[in-house]
Design a protein around this motif. Structure first.
Motif, PDB file in Angstrom:
ATOM      1  N   VAL A  24      18.690 -64.068  20.327  1.00 53.05           N
ATOM      2  CA  VAL A  24      17.682 -65.054  20.743  1.00 53.05           C
ATOM      3  C   VAL A  24      16.288 -64.555  20.348  1.00 53.05           C
ATOM      4  N   ASN A  25      16.032 -63.287  20.607  1.00 51.80           N
ATOM      5  CA  ASN A  25      14.709 -62.730  20.270  1.00 51.80           C
ATOM      6  C   ASN A  25      14.436 -62.780  18.775  1.00 51.80           C
ATOM      7  N   GLU A  26      15.448 -62.432  17.999  1.00 53.31           N
ATOM      8  CA  GLU A  26      15.275 -62.480  16.543  1.00 53.31           C
ATOM      9  C   GLU A  26      15.062 -63.933  16.087  1.00 53.31           C
ATOM     10  N   GLY A  27      15.813 -64.838  16.680  1.00 59.32           N
ATOM     11  CA  GLY A  27      15.647 -66.265  16.351  1.00 59.32           C
ATOM     12  C   GLY A  27      14.234 -66.736  16.665  1.00 59.32           C
ATOM     13  N   LEU A  28      13.679 -66.263  17.761  1.00 61.28           N
ATOM     14  CA  LEU A  28      12.331 -66.702  18.144  1.00 61.28           C
ATOM     15  C   LEU A  28      11.263 -66.026  17.284  1.00 61.28           C
ATOM     16  N   ARG A  29      11.527 -64.795  16.868  1.00 61.91           N
ATOM     17  CA  ARG A  29      10.600 -64.143  15.933  1.00 61.91           C
ATOM     18  C   ARG A  29      10.547 -64.947  14.627  1.00 61.91           C
ATOM     19  N   LEU A  30      11.722 -65.352  14.147  1.00 63.23           N
ATOM     20  CA  LEU A  30      11.779 -66.139  12.911  1.00 63.23           C
ATOM     21  C   LEU A  30      11.214 -67.541  13.139  1.00 63.23           C
ATOM     22  N   ALA A  31      11.419 -68.079  14.324  1.00 63.84           N
ATOM     23  CA  ALA A  31      10.856 -69.399  14.657  1.00 63.84           C
ATOM     24  C   ALA A  31       9.346 -69.356  14.488  1.00 63.84           C
ATOM     25  N   ASN A  32       8.745 -68.263  14.926  1.00 60.78           N
ATOM     26  CA  ASN A  32       7.285 -68.165  14.864  1.00 60.78           C
ATOM     27  C   ASN A  32       6.773 -67.789  13.475  1.00 60.78           C
ATOM     28  N   LEU A  33       7.694 -67.584  12.517  1.00 57.67           N
ATOM     29  CA  LEU A  33       7.266 -67.421  11.123  1.00 57.67           C
ATOM     30  C   LEU A  33       7.074 -68.783  10.442  1.00 57.67           C
ATOM     31  N   ALA A  37      -0.681 -74.805  12.245  1.00 62.00           N
ATOM     32  CA  ALA A  37      -2.047 -75.209  11.872  1.00 62.00           C
ATOM     33  C   ALA A  37      -3.011 -74.047  12.096  1.00 62.00           C
ATOM     34  N   GLY A  38      -3.670 -73.648  11.019  1.00 65.06           N
ATOM     35  CA  GLY A  38      -4.647 -72.553  11.099  1.00 65.06           C
ATOM     36  C   GLY A  38      -4.036 -71.243  11.553  1.00 65.06           C
ATOM     37  N   ASN A  39      -2.729 -71.143  11.448  1.00 65.05           N
ATOM     38  CA  ASN A  39      -1.974 -69.977  11.945  1.00 65.05           C
ATOM     39  C   ASN A  39      -2.287 -69.690  13.418  1.00 65.05           C
ATOM     40  N   LEU A  40      -2.580 -70.758  14.166  1.00 60.08           N
ATOM     41  CA  LEU A  40      -2.900 -70.569  15.587  1.00 60.08           C
ATOM     42  C   LEU A  40      -1.628 -70.442  16.435  1.00 60.08           C
ATOM     43  N   GLN A  41      -0.482 -70.805  15.850  1.00 61.31           N
ATOM     44  CA  GLN A  41       0.815 -70.642  16.532  1.00 61.31           C
ATOM     45  C   GLN A  41       0.768 -71.263  17.931  1.00 61.31           C
ATOM     46  N   ALA A  42       0.421 -72.550  17.928  1.00 58.62           N
ATOM     47  CA  ALA A  42       0.240 -73.264  19.203  1.00 58.62           C
ATOM     48  C   ALA A  42       1.578 -73.698  19.774  1.00 58.62           C
ATOM     49  N   ARG A  43       2.439 -72.713  19.991  1.00 65.13           N
ATOM     50  CA  ARG A  43       3.792 -72.980  20.496  1.00 65.13           C
ATOM     51  C   ARG A  43       4.201 -71.839  21.402  1.00 65.13           C
ATOM     52  N   ASP A  44       4.996 -72.176  22.402  1.00 71.51           N
ATOM     53  CA  ASP A  44       5.546 -71.176  23.320  1.00 71.51           C
ATOM     54  C   ASP A  44       7.020 -71.476  23.496  1.00 71.51           C
ATOM     55  N   PHE A  45       7.754 -70.433  23.832  1.00 67.42           N
ATOM     56  CA  PHE A  45       9.211 -70.554  23.929  1.00 67.42           C
ATOM     57  C   PHE A  45       9.649 -70.094  25.327  1.00 67.42           C
ATOM     58  N   GLU A  81      -4.041 -75.576  24.536  1.00 67.98           N
ATOM     59  CA  GLU A  81      -5.213 -74.710  24.643  1.00 67.98           C
ATOM     60  C   GLU A  81      -5.402 -73.914  23.348  1.00 67.98           C
ATOM     61  N   ARG A  82      -4.276 -73.388  22.849  1.00 71.20           N
ATOM     62  CA  ARG A  82      -4.351 -72.542  21.651  1.00 71.20           C
ATOM     63  C   ARG A  82      -4.774 -73.340  20.408  1.00 71.20           C
ATOM     64  N   ILE A  83      -4.615 -74.678  20.478  1.00 68.66           N
ATOM     65  CA  ILE A  83      -4.935 -75.519  19.310  1.00 68.66           C
ATOM     66  C   ILE A  83      -6.292 -76.216  19.489  1.00 68.66           C
ATOM     67  N   ALA A  84      -6.986 -75.897  20.558  1.00 69.79           N
ATOM     68  CA  ALA A  84      -8.208 -76.633  20.945  1.00 69.79           C
ATOM     69  C   ALA A  84      -9.250 -76.675  19.824  1.00 69.79           C
ATOM     70  N   HIS A  85      -9.286 -75.642  18.999  1.00 65.46           N
ATOM     71  CA  HIS A  85     -10.218 -75.573  17.879  1.00 65.46           C
ATOM     72  C   HIS A  85     -10.166 -76.840  17.015  1.00 65.46           C
ATOM     73  N   TYR A  86      -8.994 -77.468  16.919  1.00 73.23           N
ATOM     74  CA  TYR A  86      -8.827 -78.638  16.056  1.00 73.23           C
ATOM     75  C   TYR A  86      -9.019 -79.969  16.787  1.00 73.23           C
ATOM     76  N   GLY A  87      -9.536 -79.908  18.009  1.00 75.02           N
ATOM     77  CA  GLY A  87      -9.890 -81.131  18.733  1.00 75.02           C
ATOM     78  C   GLY A  87      -8.714 -82.057  18.965  1.00 75.02           C
ATOM     79  N   GLU A  88      -8.985 -83.365  18.895  1.00 78.33           N
ATOM     80  CA  GLU A  88      -7.967 -84.358  19.225  1.00 78.33           C
ATOM     81  C   GLU A  88      -6.741 -84.278  18.302  1.00 78.33           C
ATOM     82  N   ARG A  89      -6.995 -84.098  17.022  1.00 79.66           N
ATOM     83  CA  ARG A  89      -5.864 -84.018  16.068  1.00 79.66           C
ATOM     84  C   ARG A  89      -4.994 -82.795  16.375  1.00 79.66           C
ATOM     85  N   GLY A  90      -5.631 -81.727  16.762  1.00 80.32           N
ATOM     86  CA  GLY A  90      -4.888 -80.534  17.147  1.00 80.32           C
ATOM     87  C   GLY A  90      -4.011 -80.788  18.358  1.00 80.32           C
TER      88      GLY A  90
END
Ligand SMILES: Cc1cc2nc3c(=O)[nH]c(=O)nc-3n(C[C@H](O)[C@H](O)[C@H](O)COP(=O)(O)O)c2cc1C
Length: 170
Positions: A24-33, A37-45, A81-90
């Motif tokens: 699972v950990n390896e899958g999530l490491r690869l998921a985050n590759l 957008a902007g390499n902000l990785q606005a995702r959590d698992f 929150e992590r994508i806030a830099h991109y405003g509404e589209r983010g």
């Protein structure tokens, strides 16, 4: 690579065999590759192994039973929150795409390791958020039950590519 993409199918029936934390950990490491957008990785698992949490998630997902029976369930979330830099589209698009791209990497990796999964999008988001205790800036986007397949996934047909492809203009 093409074989992996071709071979993957949704799997909704699982053996009770445990799924290791390492896979699972390896899958999530690869998921985050996956791109974001902007390499902000606005995702959590959120990795769910607790039977009561799985049952409540199943209820939030209109009783899709395989959420309860999967040995492990991963909930992919968008982080506004992590994508806030991109405003509404983010907030309205990028963070959802970040999460979705991660789901696809994850499911392909699992398939390459002989595991099955299914992307569950049909759930009551407010109920799922309450079950998981996510803060307001985190939206559950996809519930992904994971396990060793106890069914041969159905090879579902696709539309002919030429029906989907437009060249130069619509
Ligand atoms: C955004 C999205 C939402 C989905 N929601 C569900 C769902 O709630 N329940 C389910 O059983 N499958 C769900 N699926 C899986 C699709 O039914 C499945 O991918 C599609 O039928 C193609 O089959 P395949 O994955 O085996 O190629 C979803 C897939 C996506 C991408």
């Amino acid at each position: 690579m093409a074989d992996c993409i071709e071979g993957r199918t949704s799997v909704r029936v699982y053996k009770p065999d445990p799924v290791s934390e390492e896979i699972v950990n390896e899958g999530l490491r690869l998921a985050n590759l996956a791109p974001s957008a902007g390499n902000l990785q606005a995702r959590d698992f959120i990795v769910v192994r607790d039977a009561a949490v799985k049952k409540d998630l199943m209820r939030a997902a209109y009783a899709q039973e395989f959420i309860r029976t999967a040995p492990v369930v991963v909930v992919f979330c968008a982080n506004l929150e992590r994508i806030a830099h991109y405003g509404e589209r983010g907030r309205e698009l990028y963070c959802l795409q970040d999460a979705a791209a991660a789901v696809q990497n994850f499911s392909l990796y699992l398939h390459s390791k002989g595991l099955g999964s299914v992307w569950v999008g049909a759930f009551d988001e407010a109920k799922a958020a309450a079950v998981l205790g996510t803060p307001d800036h985190v939206r559950p986007v996809a519930i992904v039950p994971v396990g060793y397949p106890a069914e041969k996934g159905l090879k579902r047909k696709r539309l002919p590519t030429q029906e989907l492809v437009h060249r130069d203009r619509w």
